[in-house]
Enzyme design. Sequence first.
Site, mmCIF file in Angstrom:
data_model
loop_
_atom_site.group_PDB
_atom_site.id
_atom_site.type_symbol
_atom_site.label_atom_id
_atom_site.label_comp_id
_atom_site.label_asym_id
_atom_site.label_seq_id
_atom_site.Cartn_x
_atom_site.Cartn_y
_atom_site.Cartn_z
ATOM 1 N N CYS A 2 0.854 -1.185 0.000
ATOM 2 C CA CYS A 2 0.000 0.000 0.000
ATOM 3 C C CYS A 2 0.893 1.240 0.000
ATOM 4 C CB CYS A 2 -0.935 0.102 1.195
ATOM 5 S SG CYS A 2 -2.071 -1.271 1.332
ATOM 6 N N ARG A 27 3.852 -0.373 -4.815
ATOM 7 C CA ARG A 27 3.623 -0.896 -3.475
ATOM 8 C C ARG A 27 2.293 -1.653 -3.360
ATOM 9 N NH1 ARG A 27 6.873 1.626 0.323
ATOM 10 N NH2 ARG A 27 5.434 1.013 1.949
ATOM 11 N N TRP A 75 -2.817 -2.739 -1.595
ATOM 12 C CA TRP A 75 -2.525 -4.171 -1.746
ATOM 13 C C TRP A 75 -3.328 -4.851 -0.659
ATOM 14 C CZ3 TRP A 75 -0.580 -8.309 1.022
ATOM 15 C CH2 TRP A 75 -0.148 -9.408 0.274
ATOM 16 N N ASN A 101 -1.625 2.135 5.724
ATOM 17 C CA ASN A 101 -0.754 1.074 5.217
ATOM 18 C C ASN A 101 -0.333 0.260 6.423
ATOM 19 O OD1 ASN A 101 1.277 -0.473 4.028
ATOM 20 N ND2 ASN A 101 2.790 1.148 4.196
ATOM 21 N N GLY A 102 -0.692 -1.030 6.440
ATOM 22 C CA GLY A 102 -0.337 -1.870 7.584
ATOM 23 C C GLY A 102 -1.497 -2.772 7.935
ATOM 24 N N GLU A 487 17.021 -17.950 -8.117
ATOM 25 C CA GLU A 487 16.666 -16.581 -8.482
ATOM 26 C C GLU A 487 16.048 -16.531 -9.888
ATOM 27 O OE1 GLU A 487 16.108 -13.945 -7.088
ATOM 28 O OE2 GLU A 487 16.405 -12.347 -8.531
ATOM 29 N N LYS A 491 12.301 -15.189 -10.753
ATOM 30 C CA LYS A 491 12.032 -14.112 -11.721
ATOM 31 C C LYS A 491 10.969 -14.557 -12.701
ATOM 32 C CE LYS A 491 13.293 -11.584 -10.074
ATOM 33 N NZ LYS A 491 14.061 -11.348 -8.899
ATOM 34 N N GLU A 494 7.359 -14.962 -11.033
ATOM 35 C CA GLU A 494 6.634 -13.784 -10.556
ATOM 36 C C GLU A 494 6.137 -12.880 -11.675
ATOM 37 O OE1 GLU A 494 8.681 -11.113 -7.824
ATOM 38 O OE2 GLU A 494 10.565 -11.467 -8.833
ATOM 39 N N HIS A 510 17.029 -37.243 -7.256
ATOM 40 C CA HIS A 510 16.333 -37.616 -6.015
ATOM 41 C C HIS A 510 14.844 -37.299 -6.099
ATOM 42 C CE1 HIS A 510 20.118 -38.599 -4.158
ATOM 43 N NE2 HIS A 510 20.607 -37.450 -4.619
ATOM 44 N N LYS A 609 5.901 -4.394 -4.288
ATOM 45 C CA LYS A 609 7.356 -4.264 -4.200
ATOM 46 C C LYS A 609 7.851 -4.385 -2.772
ATOM 47 C CE LYS A 609 11.388 -3.241 -5.938
ATOM 48 N NZ LYS A 609 12.031 -4.368 -6.636
#
Length: 614
Positions: A2, A27, A75, A101-102, A487, A491, A494, A510, A609
């Site tokens: 947010c 955000r 968000w 925000n929170g 990584e 990428k 997402e 395995h 983000k």
Amino acid sequence: MCGIVGYIGYRDAYPILIKGLHRLEYRGYDSAGVALINNDSKLSVYKAKGKVQDLEDFAKDKNITGTIGIAHTRWATHGEPSNANAHPHYSQSESLALIHNGIIENYTVLKAELTSKGYTFHSSTDTEVLVQLIEYIKSTNHCDLFTAVQLALNQVIGAYAIAVIDKSDPDQIIAARKSSPLVVGIGEDEFFLASDASPIVEYTNKVIYLEDEEIVVIRRGEEPKIVTISNVVSTPHIQELKLSLSQLEKGGYPHFMLKEIFEQPETLQSCMSGRINVEGTNVTLSGIIDYKEKFVNARRIIIIACGTSWHAGLIGEYLIEEYCRIPVEVEYASEFRYRNPVIFPDDIVIAISQSGETADSLAAIELARKAGAFVYGVCNVVGSSIPRNTDSGSYTHCGPEIGVASTKAFTAQVTVLAMMALAIAKEKGTIEKDVYLKILKELQNIPNKIKEILKLNEDIKNLSSIFTYAHNFIYLGRGYSYPVALEGALKLKEISYIHAEGYPAAEMKHGPIALIDNEMPIVAIATNNAIYEKVVSNIQEIKARNGRVIAIVSDGDETIKELADHYIQIPSTLECLDPLLSTIPLQLLAYHVAVHKNRDVDMPRNLAKSVTVE
Ligand code: M6R
């Protein structure tokens, strides 16, 4: 998560708020809203599900006048993305509007109490409870808005950055923070508020970063007044921003992510600048020099981080163990904070974070500090919460990273960790001088080698078009390339929404080898290193089962080029620095697959983000 923005001054607030929301859209972007006290003293709230553009479309024919306002890009945590759940939220009488925000953790208890007193709710959010509580306190205590906010925040458990306006007092914004960031911008006869400095930099470079539990009263014609929720008056500490507007723009690239990938030669230069001497023979990190005894005598290093920063942490583990001979553990901050870990006072905890605001990392830091450990931050955002809550640290200095998928922050984190390993190893005497000099020299060659790899962009774009059919990908690597495989997979998933797994190559047999058939793309990081031959064998095993191999190989490789279906050839480097190069083609591959699939590269679904909630 947010983004919040506020403005009070002499200009029209709406365009400033909207521009600010666009800057903070990284955000969160599932709904957005704005509250304005209009020129006729009416408090208007406009909200829309979707992006900031949807809000603009909705508000274009509304009354958007006024020189005071607050705005929010969301968000979702409590309540699905919808018009009703978007912020700002009105109070019962519609006199107050609030953005947040929170997470208010005890909102159900508060909501039940307020409901019993006749308050009604129009959303499923925790935020609406807070604005109702403030109004309830204000009316029952006959107090001013500041006092009502202060009393309300004393009843709240959780995290917040909030801003409230009151139509009966159009000359004031009240804002507060706890565990969610908030910056106040100080202009000439005007003030700004935002979750980070990006909406502010265009208007002023003077800012105040609020501390936890501080409430700021911003009133026209007066200096901002800061008081804690426990009623202690704080002296505002005005800082100068070192951020330029051009850093916040796409600069001709179609997406921030591509711009940030292409910036890496410069960002790594800037990360090393002033730390490696002009002769290129010594690296100095002031955060380590100041505490060198601690590093030399550390019993153990624990690295805590999330997501991409955690992958950088794994590379840090390999570097520090190899060159400093200090045992290292790498932990997901979200696990570490809840599993009652053993932390010794002579442990060093390194917290890695691009944003410096990740809630789980902050909580893990708090735990480590309580246990007496020395905490070192590796962060990008200057002035963010992690650098302010750690004992020492190093910034990555790679400039604002706006694309949700982290790229340049990752390579800068690895670069800082490499410099840290060298600096600590030298202090401890665990590295030969020639090895130290060789790594340092090669570190300085990395930016030019990345430039070479970036020239492969068109080839990688063409290659990526072959694989848009895939529903799954496997990424394999060994040694320093294993975190790179993780990584690369992160990428891809997402931003393209293709399922991807990173694995240590030898672990295939395995279990995951069962997934391989002639449709499965396997990205193998097979650069020239000590276990190259082993990776060749792993690729043989995949080819024997008809897997489609895309290999990342070093210049001059002949063996794997023959074996693989496709290959991307990159310059050779030292094994310990290889992640800085092999990561680049994987960033480009993920980017182009996502673009081919028409994905929203910079704002992928469900993500934000800065993950400021746990
Ligand atoms: O700001 P941080 O580095 O603490 O963020 C950690 C993760 O949320 C972040 O790396 C995330 O995984 C990225 N979207 C990955 O590209």
